[in-house]
Scaffold this motif. Structure first.
Motif, PDB file in Angstrom:
ATOM      1  N   GLY A   1       0.787  -1.231   0.000  1.00 49.33           N
ATOM      2  CA  GLY A   1       0.000   0.000   0.000  1.00 49.33           C
ATOM      3  C   GLY A   1       0.814   1.273   0.000  1.00 49.33           C
ATOM      4  N   SER A   2       2.135   1.179  -0.088  1.00 53.86           N
ATOM      5  CA  SER A   2       2.967   2.386  -0.078  1.00 53.86           C
ATOM      6  C   SER A   2       3.050   3.007  -1.469  1.00 53.86           C
ATOM      7  CB  SER A   2       4.362   2.068   0.455  1.00 53.86           C
ATOM      8  OG  SER A   2       5.011   1.146  -0.379  1.00 53.86           O
ATOM      9  N   MET A   3       3.639   4.194  -1.522  1.00 56.68           N
ATOM     10  CA  MET A   3       3.762   4.904  -2.790  1.00 56.68           C
ATOM     11  C   MET A   3       5.037   5.734  -2.826  1.00 56.68           C
ATOM     12  SD  MET A   3       3.168   8.318  -1.847  1.00 56.68           S
ATOM     13  CE  MET A   3       2.614   9.127  -3.286  1.00 56.68           C
ATOM     14  N   ILE A   4       5.404   6.102  -4.050  1.00 56.50           N
ATOM     15  CA  ILE A   4       6.493   7.036  -4.306  1.00 56.50           C
ATOM     16  C   ILE A   4       5.934   8.072  -5.276  1.00 56.50           C
ATOM     17  CG2 ILE A   4       8.783   7.376  -5.339  1.00 56.50           C
ATOM     18  CD1 ILE A   4       9.384   4.438  -4.709  1.00 56.50           C
ATOM     19  N   ARG A   5       6.132   9.342  -4.975  1.00 56.94           N
ATOM     20  CA  ARG A   5       5.715  10.413  -5.887  1.00 56.94           C
ATOM     21  C   ARG A   5       6.928  11.274  -6.174  1.00 56.94           C
ATOM     22  NH1 ARG A   5       2.283  13.426  -2.840  1.00 56.94           N
ATOM     23  NH2 ARG A   5       0.747  11.773  -2.985  1.00 56.94           N
ATOM     24  N   VAL A   6       7.253  11.452  -7.467  1.00 56.72           N
ATOM     25  CA  VAL A   6       8.414  12.243  -7.888  1.00 56.72           C
ATOM     26  C   VAL A   6       7.928  13.390  -8.761  1.00 56.72           C
ATOM     27  CG1 VAL A   6      10.619  12.214  -9.126  1.00 56.72           C
ATOM     28  CG2 VAL A   6       9.889  10.187  -7.843  1.00 56.72           C
ATOM     29  N   ASP A   7       8.284  14.623  -8.374  1.00 61.55           N
ATOM     30  CA  ASP A   7       7.862  15.771  -9.175  1.00 61.55           C
ATOM     31  C   ASP A   7       8.913  16.114 -10.228  1.00 61.55           C
ATOM     32  OD1 ASP A   7       9.859  17.421  -8.023  1.00 61.55           O
ATOM     33  OD2 ASP A   7       8.466  18.316  -6.599  1.00 61.55           O
ATOM     34  N   LYS A   8       8.573  17.044 -11.095  1.00 60.01           N
ATOM     35  CA  LYS A   8       9.464  17.414 -12.200  1.00 60.01           C
ATOM     36  C   LYS A   8      10.723  18.127 -11.738  1.00 60.01           C
ATOM     37  CE  LYS A   8       7.020  21.691 -13.072  1.00 60.01           C
ATOM     38  NZ  LYS A   8       6.297  22.498 -13.999  1.00 60.01           N
ATOM     39  N   ASN A   9      10.754  18.570 -10.480  1.00 60.85           N
ATOM     40  CA  ASN A   9      11.929  19.248  -9.940  1.00 60.85           C
ATOM     41  C   ASN A   9      12.906  18.293  -9.271  1.00 60.85           C
ATOM     42  OD1 ASN A   9      10.959  21.827 -10.702  1.00 60.85           O
ATOM     43  ND2 ASN A   9       9.582  21.790  -8.940  1.00 60.85           N
ATOM     44  N   GLY A  10      12.633  16.978  -9.339  1.00 62.45           N
ATOM     45  CA  GLY A  10      13.548  16.005  -8.763  1.00 62.45           C
ATOM     46  C   GLY A  10      13.404  15.812  -7.269  1.00 62.45           C
ATOM     47  N   LYS A  11      12.215  16.070  -6.736  1.00 64.09           N
ATOM     48  CA  LYS A  11      11.933  15.841  -5.318  1.00 64.09           C
ATOM     49  C   LYS A  11      10.949  14.685  -5.198  1.00 64.09           C
ATOM     50  CE  LYS A  11      14.365  19.158  -3.541  1.00 64.09           C
ATOM     51  NZ  LYS A  11      15.454  18.893  -2.655  1.00 64.09           N
ATOM     52  N   ALA A  12      11.125  13.874  -4.155  1.00 61.88           N
ATOM     53  CA  ALA A  12      10.282  12.695  -3.976  1.00 61.88           C
ATOM     54  C   ALA A  12       9.627  12.682  -2.606  1.00 61.88           C
ATOM     55  CB  ALA A  12      11.103  11.417  -4.158  1.00 61.88           C
ATOM     56  N   VAL A  13       8.459  12.041  -2.564  1.00 60.22           N
ATOM     57  CA  VAL A  13       7.710  11.780  -1.335  1.00 60.22           C
ATOM     58  C   VAL A  13       7.515  10.271  -1.288  1.00 60.22           C
ATOM     59  CG1 VAL A  13       5.504  12.114  -0.159  1.00 60.22           C
ATOM     60  CG2 VAL A  13       6.527  13.991  -1.446  1.00 60.22           C
TER      61      VAL A  13
END
Length: 131
Positions: free
Chosen positions: A46-58
């Motif tokens: 149930g986990s996730m990874i979110r990466v934005d266009k600026n190279g930052k991740a959650v």
């Protein structure tokens, strides 16, 4: 004369569009794909990874057990099996149990992540969730 200007403007526009930078293959949202290896309670099923266009991740378990502001960097090395990256926090998350650093390989709509320094451990597996 107008026709020449229109054709020139159209050609310049197409050239600019053709030169636009493609987003990194890792950009977007990824959802855990099946059972995950043990060891990180907020980076499991149930986990996730979110990466934005600026190279930052959650990373973590959405919506309440997330740790953000990890830096994503592309790696030059690779065995031809996908695009290689490192996701790393500058310091460990205190309230969320996720790896401090991950070695990541993206191959199309799949992502495999292994904690940095892990010797032969089973990777965490994710699928693209945003498209």
């Amino acid at each position: 004369m107008r026709r020449t200007l229109a054709v020139t403007a159209l050609a310049a526009g197409l050239l600019l569009v053709g030169c636009s930078e493609e987003p990194e293959p890792i950009t977007g949202e990824w959802a855990a794909d099946g059972p995950q290896p043990p060891g990180f309670s907020d980076f499991a099923d149930g986990s996730m990874i979110r990466v934005d266009k600026n190279g930052k991740a959650v990373l973590g378990t959405s919506p309440t057990r997330l740790c953000g502001d990890a830096k994503v960097t592309a790696k030059d090395e690779g065995d031809g099996g996908g695009d290689a990256y490192r996701i790393a926090f500058s310091a460990a998350c205190i309230t969320v149990n996720v790896p401090v650093s991950l070695e990541v390989v993206v191959d199309g709509d799949t992502l495999e992540a292994t904690p940095t320094g892990s010797q032969g451990g089973e990777p965490f597996r994710f699928r693209r969730a945003d498209g």
